[in-house]
Write an enzyme that holds these catalytic residues in place. Structure first.
Site, PDB file in Angstrom:
ATOM      1  N   HIS A  56     -36.705  24.967 -56.270  1.00 26.98           N
ATOM      2  CA  HIS A  56     -36.738  26.098 -55.339  1.00 26.98           C
ATOM      3  C   HIS A  56     -36.242  27.348 -56.046  1.00 26.98           C
ATOM      4  O   HIS A  56     -35.090  27.414 -56.454  1.00 26.98           O
ATOM      5  CB  HIS A  56     -35.854  25.788 -54.128  1.00 26.98           C
ATOM      6  CG  HIS A  56     -35.702  26.920 -53.174  1.00 26.98           C
ATOM      7  ND1 HIS A  56     -36.559  27.144 -52.129  1.00 26.98           N
ATOM      8  CD2 HIS A  56     -34.778  27.912 -53.113  1.00 26.98           C
ATOM      9  CE1 HIS A  56     -36.177  28.217 -51.454  1.00 26.98           C
ATOM     10  NE2 HIS A  56     -35.091  28.696 -52.033  1.00 26.98           N
ATOM     11  N   HIS A 112     -40.248  29.775 -51.523  1.00 23.69           N
ATOM     12  CA  HIS A 112     -39.406  28.620 -51.204  1.00 23.69           C
ATOM     13  C   HIS A 112     -39.524  27.506 -52.227  1.00 23.69           C
ATOM     14  O   HIS A 112     -38.576  26.774 -52.464  1.00 23.69           O
ATOM     15  CB  HIS A 112     -39.758  28.069 -49.820  1.00 23.69           C
ATOM     16  CG  HIS A 112     -38.706  28.361 -48.791  1.00 23.69           C
ATOM     17  ND1 HIS A 112     -37.485  27.762 -48.795  1.00 23.69           N
ATOM     18  CD2 HIS A 112     -38.695  29.214 -47.747  1.00 23.69           C
ATOM     19  CE1 HIS A 112     -36.758  28.215 -47.793  1.00 23.69           C
ATOM     20  NE2 HIS A 112     -37.473  29.109 -47.135  1.00 23.69           N
ATOM     21  N   GLU A 124     -20.523  14.958 -31.807  1.00 18.49           N
ATOM     22  CA  GLU A 124     -20.549  13.816 -32.722  1.00 18.49           C
ATOM     23  C   GLU A 124     -21.099  14.176 -34.096  1.00 18.49           C
ATOM     24  O   GLU A 124     -20.559  13.763 -35.130  1.00 18.49           O
ATOM     25  CB  GLU A 124     -21.366  12.660 -32.129  1.00 18.49           C
ATOM     26  CG  GLU A 124     -20.686  11.927 -30.982  1.00 18.49           C
ATOM     27  CD  GLU A 124     -21.020  12.544 -29.638  1.00 18.49           C
ATOM     28  OE1 GLU A 124     -20.638  11.944 -28.615  1.00 18.49           O
ATOM     29  OE2 GLU A 124     -21.670  13.613 -29.606  1.00 18.49           O
ATOM     30  N   HIS A 167     -26.544   2.930 -22.634  1.00 12.53           N
ATOM     31  CA  HIS A 167     -25.239   2.858 -23.285  1.00 12.53           C
ATOM     32  C   HIS A 167     -24.946   1.463 -23.859  1.00 12.53           C
ATOM     33  O   HIS A 167     -23.821   1.194 -24.278  1.00 12.53           O
ATOM     34  CB  HIS A 167     -24.130   3.235 -22.296  1.00 12.53           C
ATOM     35  CG  HIS A 167     -24.070   4.706 -22.020  1.00 12.53           C
ATOM     36  ND1 HIS A 167     -25.156   5.427 -21.600  1.00 12.53           N
ATOM     37  CD2 HIS A 167     -23.032   5.594 -22.120  1.00 12.53           C
ATOM     38  CE1 HIS A 167     -24.800   6.696 -21.435  1.00 12.53           C
ATOM     39  NE2 HIS A 167     -23.517   6.826 -21.754  1.00 12.53           N
TER      40      HIS A 167
END
Length: 709
Positions: free
Chosen positions: A72, A311, A461, A524
């Site tokens: 890159h 890029h 999380e 769950h």
């Protein structure tokens, strides 16, 4: 470097140097003017050197990417002035001691621009040769496609972390900032400051579109981590399109709202970049810093600059023209003698800071012997051996108990035995039971201090996982984080990167481990999750069957050095294997698998189980004289044992084997010809009913055994 009087005069006038003219002045005015002119000339020399270094860094990047036909170019060319300012002026580091505790940390969140980092490490005097730059992205080189934290595959000096996916590096940087604040609070004294460094992260549009960076920025601002400086390479380009095609927010307003101190600058104006970074470093106002650096991607290569073509390696055909346009000679990988001399001067300046710090550290150590021993043990990862640590933790008892509850008791002991151990939760301390009593809470405000051992990550999380990695990369603390097992998919990418980077300082406490969760229902109730973790290379996955096995799981998580550990703990009570001494269960679990019940007659059947299913295996086998029960809490640890040991546990002469786990069955066919598992999602009902209906009982296991030949 020497420059004409005209250049110096221009710079002096621009800098507002009083009295730069040919008119007669008094001697005192001439002396004052001479001093100011000398200072201005020095600054001109410095800025000219930084500008030259920036273009030579561009050249190193272009040449390396062209040689590899891969990589890159956009960021190394577009952020060259930022790199020059950081490595040539604003960061404190010692390339001869890359592990100096108080060095500033630089994290490249936009890791695809790795030649930016490799170029500056070479220029700054790190042990990364031009030959390694020439070997960019090649096998066994020190310059892999994305920067990698030193591990068994790479040992590139100056690389602070493996960031991996976009946005993670911003979050890793927050972890570094957490660790630095924690270290300063624990080890600095009124007489001696040994931790006061800054953490820099360079990130691009993709990093800020990824949600994990927002989660972590929110945490950083809330906890007032003013040692964190985020540099935004704002080039208005993403890979597919110009950035405006997919984003239209005012990111400065976003970071203002979060609680950052924000700046917006021209990322190519060296004087402004330097002034802004210096101001950000000097601002100890409780706000992390966000500097939006407006840049041109691929700057210097007119065919691709400012477009999404910059890029990748699309600019390779235009390298020679671009090099010439920025004043570089035909010689590839060219670095001028002046630039090498300039960075020797930078090394000398930083060497004085380093030397002064060493003197401060020696005085601190002399005055604080116990603290110094604790810190040096933490840095060298010197902990009690696992075999000794399992003996140092009291026997847990015989009452039925959920392993998350056992874990709560054990983590108190771990905290005493491993003083640099800290733990946090994604808003679930009350359920995951990993709070360290008396450890205090980390952060700012309320009852929190930076010395606290308990981190409150909020419902973040993904951020938690990346911050844990940052804490581990920083190299002082061992950190664990908790949530329900089913939510681990929110931060699975960070576990993968921790495993790849061989971060033994990280562990995960994942409770509510199976369909035994019950009433919360299938959303769950993890069934595929444990097996999904087991397939990650270099991750140990412990699912203990009782309290004593949980001791070994925790001990392994803080003594293992080659990678992270996931602790899979139950919500529901489990029966203890009281027929076997605690010490033997601990020793066996530390090996990953062991004989939990030995046959009383000729061996003709082996039942293998893990976690909550071991109790069913023991119950089913109690009237089977020829049945052996093997508890296997950790497949990965078991596989590292010698062939001789494994033969004593699972002798090859006995091929009649059945395995049982309240999860998908596939992994167990490595060890058994028949598996009692759960190859479907669960349902909402009390946990014992869900378990029974889906075959997780001693009665069903016995029934399945009866069908085997």
């Amino acid at each position: 470097m020497k420059f004409s009087t005209l250049v110096i005069a221009s710079a002096a006038i621009a800098a507002g140097v009083e009295g730069f003219s040919t008119s007669v002045r008094t001697v005192s005015v001439r002396q004052a003017t001479s001093r100011k002119m000398a200072e201005a000339a020095t600054e001109v020399d410095k800025m000219a050197a930084l500008a030259t270094a920036a273009n030579e860094a561009r050249g190193l990047a272009m040449d390396s990417i062209a040689a590899a036909h891969s990589g890159h170019m956009g960021l190394p060319l577009g952020c060259a002035e930022i790199g020059a300012t950081l490595y040539g002026s604003q960061m404190q580091y010692n390339p001869k001691d890359t592990q100096w505790l108080n060095r500033d940390r630089f994290i490249l969140s936009a890791g695809h621009g790795s030649m930016f980092l490799y170029s500056w490490l070479n220029l700054a005097g790190f042990d990364l040769s031009v030959e390694e730059l020439k070997n960019f992205r090649q096998h066994h080189s020190q310059t892999p496609g994305h920067p990698e934290f030193p591990n068994s595959e790479h040992n590139t000096p100056g690389i602070e972390c493996t960031t991996g996916p976009l946005g993670a590096g911003v979050s890793n940087a927050v972890g570094f900032a957490v660790s630095e604040k924690m270290a300063a609070a624990r080890y600095n004294t009124d007489d001696h400051t040994i931790f006061d460094h800054h953490v820099f992260a360079l990130a691009g549009d993709g990093c800020f579109q990824e949600g994990v960076s927002y989660e972590s920025a929110s945490f950083a601002a809330h906890e007032k981590l003013d040692n964190l400086i985020i540099l935004y390479d704002s080039n208005e380009v993403t890979l597919d399109k110009m950035a405006e095609y997919t984003q239209s927010e005012d990111i400065i307003k976003r970071y203002d709202a979060i609680g950052f101190e924000t700046y917006e600058i021209d990322g190519h104006d060296l004087a402004v970049v330097e002034e802004t970074i210096a101001a950000a470093k000097a601002s100890n106002n409780g706000k992390p810093k966000f500097i939006k650096c407006n840049t041109v991607i691929g700057k210097g290569m007119e065919e691709t600059e400012g477009t999404n073509a910059a890029h990748g390696e699309a600019g390779v055909p235009y390298v020679d023209k671009a090099r010439a346009s920025i004043g570089l000679p035909e010689e590839k990988w060219f670095v001028s003698e002046g630039t090498r001399d300039f960075f020797k001067g930078v090394e000398e300046k930083n060497g004085k800071i380093y030397s002064d710090w060493q003197s401060t550290y020696a005085a601190w150590k002399g005055a604080n012997a116990d603290l110094a021993k604790e810190l040096e043990d933490a840095v060298s990862d010197n902990v009690m051996p696992a075999d000794d640590m399992i003996k140092a933790i009291p026997v847990m008892g015989d009452d039925a108990e959920a392993t998350r509850v056992s874990g709560y008791k054990i983590i108190q002991e771990i905290s005493k035995l491993v003083p640099n151990y800290v733990s946090g939760s994604a808003d679930l301390h009350g359920s995951t039971r990993n709070y360290i009593d008396g450890g205090g809470n980390f952060g700012a405000g309320f009852d929190k201090t930076y010395a606290g051992k308990n981190l409150y990550f909020g419902i973040r999380e993904h951020s938690m996982g990346a911050i844990l990695n940052g804490i581990a990369y920083h190299g002082i603390f061992k950190a664990s984080g908790s949530t329900f097992l089913v939510f681990v998919d929110y931060f699975r990418p960070t576990i993968r990167v921790a495993s790849l980077a061989e971060l033994g300082r990280v562990s995960y406490i994942l409770t509510h481990d199976s369909i035994g969760v019950g009433e919360d229902g299938p959303t769950h109730q993890p069934v595929e999750t444990v097996s999904g973790l087991r397939v990650i290379p270099n991750l140990d996955v412990y699912r203990p069957a009782d309290a004593e096995e949980t001791v070994s799981a925790y001990v392994s998580s803080v003594t293992r050095t080659g990678g992270p550990t996931a602790l899979i703990l139950s919500r529901q009570n489990l029966v203890q294997n009281g027929d076997m001494p605690a010490a033997e269960r601990r020793e066996g679990a530390l090996k990953g698998g062991y004989v939990a019940k030995r046959e009383t007659g000729d061996l003709d059947l082996i039942i293998i189980a893990t976690g909550s299913e071991v109790q069913h295996a023991l119950e089913a086998a109690k009237d089977m004289a020829g049945a052996r029960v093997v508890s296997m809490p950790c497949m990965e640890a078991y596989e590292r044992q010698s062939d001789d040991y494994k033969e004593t546990v699972l002798p090859s002469t006995c091929t009649k084997r059945i395995a049982m786990e309240a999860g998908v069955s596939d992994p167990w066919y490595k060890y058994a010809s028949k598996v009692v598992g759960v190859d479907r999602f669960g349902f909402s009902a009390p946990g014992d009913i869900v378990m029974k209906e889906l075959g997780m009982s001693a009665e069903n296991l016995a029934s399945e055994i009866s069908t085997m030949n």
